[in-house]
Design a protein around this motif. Structure first.
Motif, PDB file in Angstrom:
ATOM      1  N   GLY A  29      -1.093   8.288  10.843  1.00  0.00           N
ATOM      2  CA  GLY A  29      -1.489   8.220  12.243  1.00  0.00           C
ATOM      3  C   GLY A  29      -2.516   7.157  12.573  1.00  0.00           C
ATOM      4  N   ILE A  30      -2.952   6.395  11.569  1.00  0.00           N
ATOM      5  CA  ILE A  30      -3.965   5.366  11.835  1.00  0.00           C
ATOM      6  C   ILE A  30      -3.598   4.065  11.137  1.00  0.00           C
ATOM      7  CG2 ILE A  30      -5.853   7.002  12.142  1.00  0.00           C
ATOM      8  CD1 ILE A  30      -6.732   5.912   9.295  1.00  0.00           C
ATOM      9  N   SER A  31      -4.219   2.999  11.602  1.00  0.00           N
ATOM     10  CA  SER A  31      -3.970   1.676  11.020  1.00  0.00           C
ATOM     11  C   SER A  31      -5.237   1.163  10.340  1.00  0.00           C
ATOM     12  CB  SER A  31      -3.562   0.696  12.126  1.00  0.00           C
ATOM     13  OG  SER A  31      -4.660   0.489  13.010  1.00  0.00           O
ATOM     14  N   VAL A  32      -5.071   0.120   9.544  1.00  0.00           N
ATOM     15  CA  VAL A  32      -6.218  -0.528   8.907  1.00  0.00           C
ATOM     16  C   VAL A  32      -7.156  -1.060   9.990  1.00  0.00           C
ATOM     17  CG1 VAL A  32      -6.919  -2.509   7.488  1.00  0.00           C
ATOM     18  CG2 VAL A  32      -5.008  -1.061   6.764  1.00  0.00           C
ATOM     19  N   LYS A  33      -6.589  -1.576  11.059  1.00  0.00           N
ATOM     20  CA  LYS A  33      -7.404  -2.100  12.163  1.00  0.00           C
ATOM     21  C   LYS A  33      -8.297  -0.999  12.757  1.00  0.00           C
ATOM     22  CE  LYS A  33      -7.059  -5.081  16.186  1.00  0.00           C
ATOM     23  NZ  LYS A  33      -7.919  -6.074  15.589  1.00  0.00           N
ATOM     24  N   GLN A  34      -7.738   0.193  12.950  1.00  0.00           N
ATOM     25  CA  GLN A  34      -8.526   1.309  13.492  1.00  0.00           C
ATOM     26  C   GLN A  34      -9.640   1.712  12.529  1.00  0.00           C
ATOM     27  OE1 GLN A  34      -4.937   3.699  14.138  1.00  0.00           O
ATOM     28  NE2 GLN A  34      -5.612   4.020  16.262  1.00  0.00           N
ATOM     29  N   ILE A  35      -9.349   1.696  11.249  1.00  0.00           N
ATOM     30  CA  ILE A  35     -10.385   2.010  10.253  1.00  0.00           C
ATOM     31  C   ILE A  35     -11.488   0.970  10.329  1.00  0.00           C
ATOM     32  CG2 ILE A  35     -10.902   2.211   7.787  1.00  0.00           C
ATOM     33  CD1 ILE A  35      -7.958   3.265   7.475  1.00  0.00           C
ATOM     34  N   GLY A  36     -11.105  -0.305  10.415  1.00  0.00           N
ATOM     35  CA  GLY A  36     -12.086  -1.385  10.526  1.00  0.00           C
ATOM     36  C   GLY A  36     -12.961  -1.243  11.760  1.00  0.00           C
ATOM     37  N   GLU A  37     -12.339  -0.907  12.884  1.00  0.00           N
ATOM     38  CA  GLU A  37     -13.107  -0.711  14.124  1.00  0.00           C
ATOM     39  C   GLU A  37     -14.097   0.438  13.969  1.00  0.00           C
ATOM     40  OE1 GLU A  37     -10.088  -0.198  17.100  1.00  0.00           O
ATOM     41  OE2 GLU A  37      -9.600  -2.339  17.161  1.00  0.00           O
ATOM     42  N   ALA A  38     -13.644   1.528  13.374  1.00  0.00           N
ATOM     43  CA  ALA A  38     -14.524   2.691  13.189  1.00  0.00           C
ATOM     44  C   ALA A  38     -15.657   2.394  12.219  1.00  0.00           C
ATOM     45  CB  ALA A  38     -13.719   3.888  12.704  1.00  0.00           C
ATOM     46  N   ALA A  39     -15.405   1.527  11.232  1.00  0.00           N
ATOM     47  CA  ALA A  39     -16.429   1.183  10.232  1.00  0.00           C
ATOM     48  C   ALA A  39     -17.270  -0.008  10.660  1.00  0.00           C
ATOM     49  CB  ALA A  39     -15.761   0.872   8.896  1.00  0.00           C
ATOM     50  N   GLY A  40     -16.854  -0.702  11.720  1.00  0.00           N
ATOM     51  CA  GLY A  40     -17.579  -1.878  12.177  1.00  0.00           C
ATOM     52  C   GLY A  40     -17.382  -3.086  11.274  1.00  0.00           C
ATOM     53  N   VAL A  41     -16.166  -3.197  10.702  1.00  0.00           N
ATOM     54  CA  VAL A  41     -15.862  -4.334   9.823  1.00  0.00           C
ATOM     55  C   VAL A  41     -14.505  -4.920  10.211  1.00  0.00           C
ATOM     56  CG1 VAL A  41     -17.180  -3.376   7.885  1.00  0.00           C
ATOM     57  CG2 VAL A  41     -14.727  -2.920   8.033  1.00  0.00           C
ATOM     58  N   THR A  42     -14.232  -6.090   9.688  1.00  0.00           N
ATOM     59  CA  THR A  42     -12.955  -6.743   9.947  1.00  0.00           C
ATOM     60  C   THR A  42     -11.894  -6.248   8.959  1.00  0.00           C
ATOM     61  OG1 THR A  42     -13.420  -8.547   8.424  1.00  0.00           O
ATOM     62  CG2 THR A  42     -14.141  -8.842  10.730  1.00  0.00           C
ATOM     63  N   ASP A  43     -10.639  -6.542   9.281  1.00  0.00           N
ATOM     64  CA  ASP A  43      -9.550  -6.220   8.356  1.00  0.00           C
ATOM     65  C   ASP A  43      -9.776  -6.917   7.015  1.00  0.00           C
ATOM     66  OD1 ASP A  43      -8.544  -4.985  10.594  1.00  0.00           O
ATOM     67  OD2 ASP A  43      -6.664  -6.117  10.650  1.00  0.00           O
ATOM     68  N   ALA A  44     -10.267  -8.146   7.073  1.00  0.00           N
ATOM     69  CA  ALA A  44     -10.512  -8.907   5.842  1.00  0.00           C
ATOM     70  C   ALA A  44     -11.526  -8.194   4.949  1.00  0.00           C
ATOM     71  CB  ALA A  44     -11.005 -10.312   6.185  1.00  0.00           C
ATOM     72  N   ALA A  45     -12.541  -7.601   5.555  1.00  0.00           N
ATOM     73  CA  ALA A  45     -13.547  -6.865   4.766  1.00  0.00           C
ATOM     74  C   ALA A  45     -12.914  -5.654   4.093  1.00  0.00           C
ATOM     75  CB  ALA A  45     -14.705  -6.429   5.664  1.00  0.00           C
ATOM     76  N   ILE A  46     -12.001  -5.016   4.773  1.00  0.00           N
ATOM     77  CA  ILE A  46     -11.320  -3.863   4.174  1.00  0.00           C
ATOM     78  C   ILE A  46     -10.485  -4.305   2.985  1.00  0.00           C
ATOM     79  CG2 ILE A  46      -9.501  -2.141   4.556  1.00  0.00           C
ATOM     80  CD1 ILE A  46     -10.638  -1.762   7.380  1.00  0.00           C
ATOM     81  N   TYR A  47      -9.709  -5.391   3.181  1.00  0.00           N
ATOM     82  CA  TYR A  47      -8.848  -5.858   2.097  1.00  0.00           C
ATOM     83  C   TYR A  47      -9.642  -6.465   0.940  1.00  0.00           C
ATOM     84  CZ  TYR A  47      -4.811  -4.723   4.908  1.00  0.00           C
ATOM     85  OH  TYR A  47      -3.866  -4.033   5.622  1.00  0.00           O
ATOM     86  N   LYS A  48     -10.894  -6.777   1.165  1.00  0.00           N
ATOM     87  CA  LYS A  48     -11.760  -7.241   0.078  1.00  0.00           C
ATOM     88  C   LYS A  48     -12.033  -6.083  -0.890  1.00  0.00           C
ATOM     89  CE  LYS A  48     -16.173  -9.533  -0.655  1.00  0.00           C
ATOM     90  NZ  LYS A  48     -17.324 -10.148  -0.004  1.00  0.00           N
ATOM     91  N   HIS A  49     -12.057  -4.852  -0.367  1.00  0.00           N
ATOM     92  CA  HIS A  49     -12.367  -3.670  -1.177  1.00  0.00           C
ATOM     93  C   HIS A  49     -11.127  -2.891  -1.606  1.00  0.00           C
ATOM     94  CE1 HIS A  49     -16.662  -4.051  -0.495  1.00  0.00           C
ATOM     95  NE2 HIS A  49     -16.414  -4.234   0.788  1.00  0.00           N
ATOM     96  N   PHE A  50     -10.055  -2.967  -0.813  1.00  0.00           N
ATOM     97  CA  PHE A  50      -8.873  -2.141  -1.066  1.00  0.00           C
ATOM     98  C   PHE A  50      -7.602  -2.970  -0.924  1.00  0.00           C
ATOM     99  CE2 PHE A  50     -12.180   0.494   0.819  1.00  0.00           C
ATOM    100  CZ  PHE A  50     -12.337   1.450  -0.166  1.00  0.00           C
ATOM    101  N   LYS A  51      -6.636  -2.722  -1.806  1.00  0.00           N
ATOM    102  CA  LYS A  51      -5.359  -3.449  -1.745  1.00  0.00           C
ATOM    103  C   LYS A  51      -4.544  -3.047  -0.526  1.00  0.00           C
ATOM    104  CE  LYS A  51      -3.918  -2.250  -5.798  1.00  0.00           C
ATOM    105  NZ  LYS A  51      -3.131  -2.052  -7.024  1.00  0.00           N
ATOM    106  N   LYS A  53      -3.956   0.409   2.677  1.00  0.00           N
ATOM    107  CA  LYS A  53      -4.419   1.653   3.297  1.00  0.00           C
ATOM    108  C   LYS A  53      -4.174   2.827   2.356  1.00  0.00           C
ATOM    109  CE  LYS A  53      -2.048   3.632   6.611  1.00  0.00           C
ATOM    110  NZ  LYS A  53      -1.436   4.025   7.900  1.00  0.00           N
ATOM    111  N   ASP A  54      -3.043   2.810   1.657  1.00  0.00           N
ATOM    112  CA  ASP A  54      -2.749   3.882   0.710  1.00  0.00           C
ATOM    113  C   ASP A  54      -3.770   3.922  -0.426  1.00  0.00           C
ATOM    114  OD1 ASP A  54      -0.589   4.631   2.233  1.00  0.00           O
ATOM    115  OD2 ASP A  54       0.934   3.938   0.808  1.00  0.00           O
ATOM    116  N   ALA A  55      -4.181   2.750  -0.910  1.00  0.00           N
ATOM    117  CA  ALA A  55      -5.201   2.699  -1.977  1.00  0.00           C
ATOM    118  C   ALA A  55      -6.520   3.284  -1.479  1.00  0.00           C
ATOM    119  CB  ALA A  55      -5.397   1.266  -2.461  1.00  0.00           C
ATOM    120  N   MET A  56      -6.839   2.993  -0.236  1.00  0.00           N
ATOM    121  CA  MET A  56      -8.051   3.548   0.363  1.00  0.00           C
ATOM    122  C   MET A  56      -7.937   5.067   0.483  1.00  0.00           C
ATOM    123  SD  MET A  56      -9.651   2.540   4.108  1.00  0.00           S
ATOM    124  CE  MET A  56      -8.686   1.055   4.052  1.00  0.00           C
ATOM    125  N   ALA A  57      -6.786   5.544   0.933  1.00  0.00           N
ATOM    126  CA  ALA A  57      -6.564   6.980   1.069  1.00  0.00           C
ATOM    127  C   ALA A  57      -6.667   7.678  -0.287  1.00  0.00           C
ATOM    128  CB  ALA A  57      -5.194   7.251   1.697  1.00  0.00           C
TER     129      ALA A  57
END
Length: 194
Positions: A29-51, A53-57
């Motif tokens: 029900g959510i996207s990487v973009k929504q996670i980034g918005e909620a965390a106050g980071v860019t998509d690139a910052a998320i992909y720096k830490h996680f391969k 969305k499933d890896a993050m989950a």
């Protein structure tokens, strides 16, 4: 050294936002973009830490699964009567909920990703730990004969439903207000046996 702390704090922010969103809206029900918005980071910052969305989950699920399993194992290994230790466990679980209401919600989800993680990575589930704890009480003669796994499922189901009801406003946000009654009712369930 300061940069590592910043990176670690960003990862923590991402995981907290992801956990909250996964718990309330599900993985699909959510996207990487929504996670980034909620965390106050860019998509690139998320992909720096996680391969992905499933890896993050998987990481979020693993952390919560491990924390509850470790907690149950801790009380199983303590001295004292089963009821005393079980009551302490319930108090702590309700307290953890009141500090972070999304952890129990996340564990109550049955997304295929979590099922796969628990099977393929040998992630020990809270249900396994609780089953062993109940088996210990039966083995010591403190609980009547019963199916310990079924009792564990009933207890976890009751506690996760409390969390859902709290989030939906059916119960107050603070579940510790009900600690005495929850302990009494769950102990009665275990004490009845077969």
């Amino acid at each position: 050294m300061n940069k590592k702390t910043h990176v670690d704090s960003k990862k923590k922010d991402i995981l907290q936002a992801a956990m909250r969103l996964f718990a309330t809206k599900g993985i699909d029900g959510i996207s990487v973009k929504q996670i980034g918005e909620a965390a106050g980071v860019t998509d690139a910052a998320i992909y720096k830490h996680f391969k992905s969305k499933d890896a993050m989950a998987m990481e979020v699920f693993g952390q919560y699964c491990s924390s509850y399993t470790t907690l149950i194992d801790f009380y199983r290994k303590q001295n004292g009567s089963f009821v005393t230790r079980f009551h302490q466990l319930v108090d702590e679980v309700l307290g953890m909920h009141d500090e972070d209401q999304y952890g129990l919600l996340l564990l109550s989800q049955h997304h295929e990703l979590y099922i796969e993680a628990s099977q393929s990575q040998n992630v020990r589930q809270p249900l396994e730990a609780l089953t062993e704890f109940i088996e210990q009480g039966i083995g010591r003669g403190e609980l009547p004969k019963q199916d310990p796994r079924l009792s564990g499922v009933l207890i976890i189901g009751a506690i996760t439903r409390l969390s859902v009801s709290s989030l939906e406003g059916e119960l107050p946000q603070e579940l510790t207000l009900f600690a005495a009654e929850v302990k009494q009712r769950l102990t009665a369930l275990l004490s009845k046996g077969q």
